[in-house]
Design an enzyme around this catalytic site. Structure first.
Site, PDB file in Angstrom:
ATOM      1  N   TYR A 160       0.782  -1.287   0.201  1.00 58.63           N
ATOM      2  CA  TYR A 160       0.143   0.003  -0.150  1.00 58.63           C
ATOM      3  C   TYR A 160       0.885   1.339  -0.060  1.00 58.63           C
ATOM      4  O   TYR A 160       1.838   1.359   0.929  1.00 58.63           O
ATOM      5  CB  TYR A 160      -0.984   0.133   1.154  1.00 58.63           C
ATOM      6  N   HIS A 217      -3.871   0.280   6.465  1.00 61.10           N
ATOM      7  CA  HIS A 217      -4.762   0.095   5.323  1.00 61.10           C
ATOM      8  C   HIS A 217      -5.579  -1.108   5.338  1.00 61.10           C
ATOM      9  O   HIS A 217      -5.730  -1.640   4.316  1.00 61.10           O
ATOM     10  CB  HIS A 217      -4.117   0.415   4.105  1.00 61.10           C
TER      11      HIS A 217
HETATM   12  O1  KDG Z   1      -9.453   6.134  -2.332  1.00 60.09           O
HETATM   13  C1  KDG Z   1      -8.402   5.615  -1.331  1.00 60.09           C
HETATM   14  C2  KDG Z   1      -7.568   6.361  -0.557  1.00 60.09           C
HETATM   15  O2  KDG Z   1      -8.093   7.750  -0.342  1.00 60.09           O
HETATM   16  C3  KDG Z   1      -6.783   6.045   0.388  1.00 60.09           C
HETATM   17  O3  KDG Z   1      -6.331   4.856   0.177  1.00 60.09           O
HETATM   18  C4  KDG Z   1      -5.845   7.106   0.975  1.00 60.09           C
HETATM   19  O4  KDG Z   1      -5.596   5.620   3.173  1.00 60.09           O
HETATM   20  C5  KDG Z   1      -5.452   6.616   2.509  1.00 60.09           C
HETATM   21  C6  KDG Z   1      -5.209   7.806   3.316  1.00 60.09           C
HETATM   22  O5  KDG Z   1      -4.712   7.648   4.544  1.00 60.09           O
HETATM   23  O6  KDG Z   1      -5.014   8.891   2.683  1.00 60.09           O
HETATM   24 MG    MG Z   2      -5.727   5.952   5.218  1.00 58.44          MG
END
Ligand code: KDG
Ligand code: MG
Length: 408
Positions: A160, A217
Site C-alpha cells: 500500500y 490500510h
Molecule cells: O481512495 C482511497 C484513498 O483515499 C486511500 O487509500 C488513502 O488511506 C488513505 C489515506 O490515509 O490517505
Molecule cells: Mg488511510
C-alpha cells in the site's frame, strides 16, 4: 431567496474532481465537492438526475432542512455515493450562508479555537533508506508530522502506497489510472516481521519530537492488529491507522484491550452510524471521516461533536482525491473544533489546481491557515475546468499469495 440553478463539473488536473456550483436569485453562488475517489461519475449522476431538480426553487439558507429532506427523502439511507452528493450540496449551502453573512464559515461554526491546523504529509519509500530520505524532505519543509509507509523486503509486489523503485525523496502518489484494477500481493507475516523495526528505525533517526503516523490500510485481523499495536508501542506513534477493516466496530475492542497505541479510523465511513459505537465505547482516538462523503459540514459536525464527548479527536481524511473545496470545508471545521487533532494534507498546491480553485488559504511550515474570505474561501474557474475531462480509475485489488482476495 431561491436556488435558481446548479451545475456539476467532473474533471481536474490528475483527478476527477466533482464540483457542484449552486446559483441563487441574489447573485450569490456556493461551491461543493462530491469527489468519490475512482467512482466520481456516480455522485455526479445522483446530483444531476435526482437532487438538483428538487433543489431548484428551495431557499438555500435552510441548509439543515435541505439536508434532512434529501437524507430522509431518499428512503435508502447512507452510503458513500448519496452522502457525497448530499455533502456537496451542504458545503455549497454553507458557502452561500457565509457569503450572505460576509463571514468565513468558521465564524458560523463558533469562531477560531486555534490559528493554524497541524497537518501531516505522506513519506514513502521503496525501502528503508528511501523512506528515511522521504521523511527528511518533509522535515526540511517544516512538517511536524509525517505518515510513513515502507516497501517490505521479499513482498511479492509493492504494498500500500509505496513505489516499486526508490523515489529519492520525491512525493509519491498511488497511480489509480485505468478501469481495470492493478493487483497487489500481500503477506501479513512478512509485514508483521518487518514493519515494527522499520518504524523504530524512523523514530531512532528523527528523534522523539517528530509525530510519526502509519497506515495499515485495513490489512490485519483483530488479533494481528492487537499484536502489531503492542509491538509498535515503544515507537510512540501519533497514530496507527485502519488496523482492521472498518465496518466491524467490535474488532477494535481486541486492539484496545492489548495496547495503548493511539488508533485512527474512519476514512471509509459516511455516517455517524458507522462510528457511533467506536466513539461511545472509546475504542478509538481519532476519527478519520472526510467532509466530502460524510454528508458535508452539517453531518460531519455532528460526528465531531459526538467524538468530543468521548476524548476522540479529529484527523480528517485529506488524500489528493478531495478537491480544495472540501479541504477548505475541513479547514474551517479544523480551526473551530475544540477536539481537533490533525489534518492529512497532500499535493493540492500544484499550479494547475490553484488555477482551477483560486483561494487565499495558506499552507506554511506544516500548518494550514484558513483565510478570512466569506464562505468557504475557494472559487472555481469554469474556463480552467473546460480543459479537463473524466478519466476512469480503480483502486488496486489485493490478493494473498494463494490468490485469495484481500483488503486494499
Ligand atoms: O481512495 C482511497 C484513498 O483515499 C486511500 O487509500 C488513502 O488511506 C488513505 C489515506 O490515509 O490517505
Ligand atoms: Mg488511510
Amino acid at each position: 431567496m431561491k436556488i435558481t440553478d446548479a451545475k456539476v463539473f467532473v474533471g481536474g488536473p490528475g483527478k476527477n474532481y466533482v464540483t457542484l456550483k449552486i446559483e441563487t436569485d441574489q447573485g450569490v453562488y456556493g461551491l461543493g465537492d462530491a469527489t468519490l475517489n475512482n467512482r466520481e461519475t456516480l455522485p455526479a449522476a445522483y446530483l444531476k438526475d435526482y437532487l438538483i431538480p428538487n433543489l431548484i426553487g428551495m431557499d438555500p439558507r435552510n441548509s439543515e432542512d435541505i439536508w434532512q429532506f434529501f437524507y430522509r427523502g431518499a428512503y435508502f439511507r447512507r452510503g458513500p455515493i448519496a452522502m457525497a452528493a448530499f455533502g456537496a450540496i451542504d458545503m455549497a449551502l454553507w458557502d452561500i450562508k457565509g457569503k450572505l453573512a460576509r463571514m468565513p464559515v468558521y465564524q458560523l461554526l463558533g469562531g477560531k479555537s486555534r490559528e493554524g491546523a497541524l497537518t501531516y504529509a505522506h513519506a514513502t519509500g521503496a525501502d528503508l533508506p528511501d523512506l528515511i530520505e522521504s521523511v527528511a524532505s518533509y522535515v526540511e519543509q517544516g512538517y511536524k508530522a509525517v505518515r510513513v509507509q515502507c516497501g517490505i523486503p521479499g513482498m511479492p509486489s509493492a504494498s500500500y502506497a509505496v513505489p516499486e523503485q526508490p523515489s529519492a525523496g520525491q512525493e509519491y502518489i498511488t497511480d489509480f489510472s485505468g478501469i481495470k484494477p492493478k493487483t497487489e500481493i500481500w503477506e501479513t507475516e512478512r509485514y508483521m516481521r518487518f514493519m515494527p523495526d522499520a518504524l523504530a528505525e524512523v523514530r531512532a533517526h528523527f528523534g522523539p519530537e517528530l509525530n510519526i503516523l502509519h497506515d495499515v490500510h485495513h490489512r490485519l485481523s483483530p488479533r494481528e492488529a492487537a499484536s502489531f499495536a503492542k509491538a509498535v508501542e515503544p515507537v510512540g506513534l501519533y497514530w496507527l491507522e485502519d488496523p482492521t477493516p472498518a465496518e466491524d466496530q467490535n474488532a477494535l475492542k481486541m486492539i484496545r484491550q492489548h495496547s495503548t497505541t493511539p488508533i485512527a479510523i474512519g476514512e471509509v465511513f459516511n455516517s455517524i452510524w458507522d462510528c457511533n459505537k467506536l466513539i461511545e465505547n472509546e475504542l478509538i482516538d481519532f476519527i478519520r471521516i472526510a467532509v466530502t462523503y460524510a454528508g458535508g459540514i452539517t453531518h460531519s459536525k455532528r460526528i465531531v461533536d459526538l467524538a468530543g464527548l468521548h476524548h476522540v479527536r479529529t484527523g480528517f481524511h485529506g488524500a489528493p482525491s478531495h478537491s480544495p473545496i472540501s479541504m477548505a470545508a475541513q479547514a474551517h471545521l479544523n480551526v473551530w473544533a475544540p477536539n481537533f487533532g490533525i489534518q492529512e494534507y497532500l499535493v493540492l498546491g500544484t499550479p494547475e489546481c490553484a488555477a482551477l480553485f483560486p483561494s487565499e488559504h495558506e499552507m506554511r511550515g506544516g500548518m494550514f491557515f484558513v483565510s478570512d474570505a466569506p464562505g468557504l474561501g475557494v472559487d472555481f474557474d469554469e474556463g480552467e475546468a473546460a480543459r479537463y475531462s473524466y478519466k476512469p480509475g480503480s483502486h488496486p485489488v489485493v490478493r494473498l499469495q494463494d490468490g485469495t482476495v484481500w483488503n486494499y
